[in-house]
Design an enzyme around this catalytic site. Sequence first.
Site, PDB file in Angstrom:
ATOM      1  N   ASP A 185       0.812  -1.220   0.000  1.00 28.89           N
ATOM      2  CA  ASP A 185       0.000   0.000   0.000  1.00 28.89           C
ATOM      3  C   ASP A 185       0.842   1.264   0.000  1.00 28.89           C
ATOM      4  OD1 ASP A 185       0.757  -0.957   2.561  1.00 28.89           O
ATOM      5  OD2 ASP A 185      -0.722   0.309   3.554  1.00 28.89           O
ATOM      6  N   GLU A 224      -0.567  -2.092   5.240  1.00 23.86           N
ATOM      7  CA  GLU A 224       0.339  -1.988   6.390  1.00 23.86           C
ATOM      8  C   GLU A 224       0.173  -0.658   7.108  1.00 23.86           C
ATOM      9  OE1 GLU A 224       3.444  -0.821   8.883  1.00 23.86           O
ATOM     10  OE2 GLU A 224       3.293   0.079   6.884  1.00 23.86           O
TER      11      GLU A 224
END
Length: 410
Positions: A83, A141
Amino acid sequence: MQHLLPRLKELAAAAAAETVTLRQHLHAHPELSFQEFNTAAFVTEQLRRLGLNPQPMATTGVVALVEGRNPGSRVVALRADMDALPIQEQNEVSYKSTNPGVMHACGHDVHTSSLLGVARLLTQLRDEFEGTVKLIFQPGEEVLPGGASLMIQEGVLENPAPASVLGQHVFPMLPAGQIGIRPGRYMASTDELYLTVRGKGGHGAMPEMNLDPVLVAAHLIVAAQQLVSRRANPKLPSVLSFGKVIANGATNVIPNEVYIEGTFRTLNEQWREEAHQHLRRLCEGLADSMGAVCELEIRRGYPYLENEPQLTARVRAAAEEYLGAENVIELDQWMAAEDFAYFSQATSACFYRLGTRAADGRHASSVHTPTFDVDAHALEVGPGLMAWLALKELASLEPVTVTHSEAAHA
């Protein structure tokens, strides 16, 4: 195993340009946490081109197996997060983010492209090693509850179960060609704090008619620091910080309430729980003593990250073989947080840092900044080193009895 080292380095050098291309594509097309749909599709397609059978997991996660000889005999896992962050990129490069307000400012594009590079290297060497390497491409994350926790809940550490999990993260404080590592407790737990202090607002010229929540909030912020200075063991790292205070009054208006946001971090789960209790009592009791009310919400974040000492020692020795002992640096503890910590709490794990700064000092911007970038050499070092660490760790393991069919259903 040592005879593979020069060959692996040659393969990593030959694949470096492709890894750079993969990273630049990912960097140009960043996606926020749990929205990595195109990223997951791209990763899946790249893995399929290598003849692997990637499987979806945890919203936008992807898992694949690279099987060597006797694939069920031993298993290790490698993890990369995918991400990006809500940051507007300021770099003027050909691969600049094409998604306004979204940027790979924490290097997850490097992690993902590096693990794709590992997949390429290991598929070329699958006749040279025994066991299975599980590739974990993880979403989310950067935000709670963390994609690692969701993947673990969905069974990423099962069928087959890895004996250990390795993860790497960019580190602009070190030059490309070096890594940093630390055994034992390395990164902190993280909890988000949300406080609302309620009083009675009114005219600033008539404080006796009001119950000033700004004054109460000020006392709370100062008093809360005693959790660290007087409650915590001085040998135990703890951080309590407040970064947002909103008292929406005016020069002559006392507001009805004050809103505060902060973070609490430490490296001990027992003290973490105790600190939560102390903080609740402090906020409620102090506000009450001043005639106000304080509501505290604690959003529990990631646990602390611990590198298993024996595994970390093996990783360090293997890294010194690959990079040279002078290029493996001992790190200090760091009070930032990472959801790889969930892996470290669930199984034997090691999380190390990949140097990304150029030799001439370029690419030194910190992570989470709009000018973060990495030196291309890190994209040769990252995949080659991680592949070597996986091979060495597989070779160190005692064989276990796991059927081929179990390995095929990860």
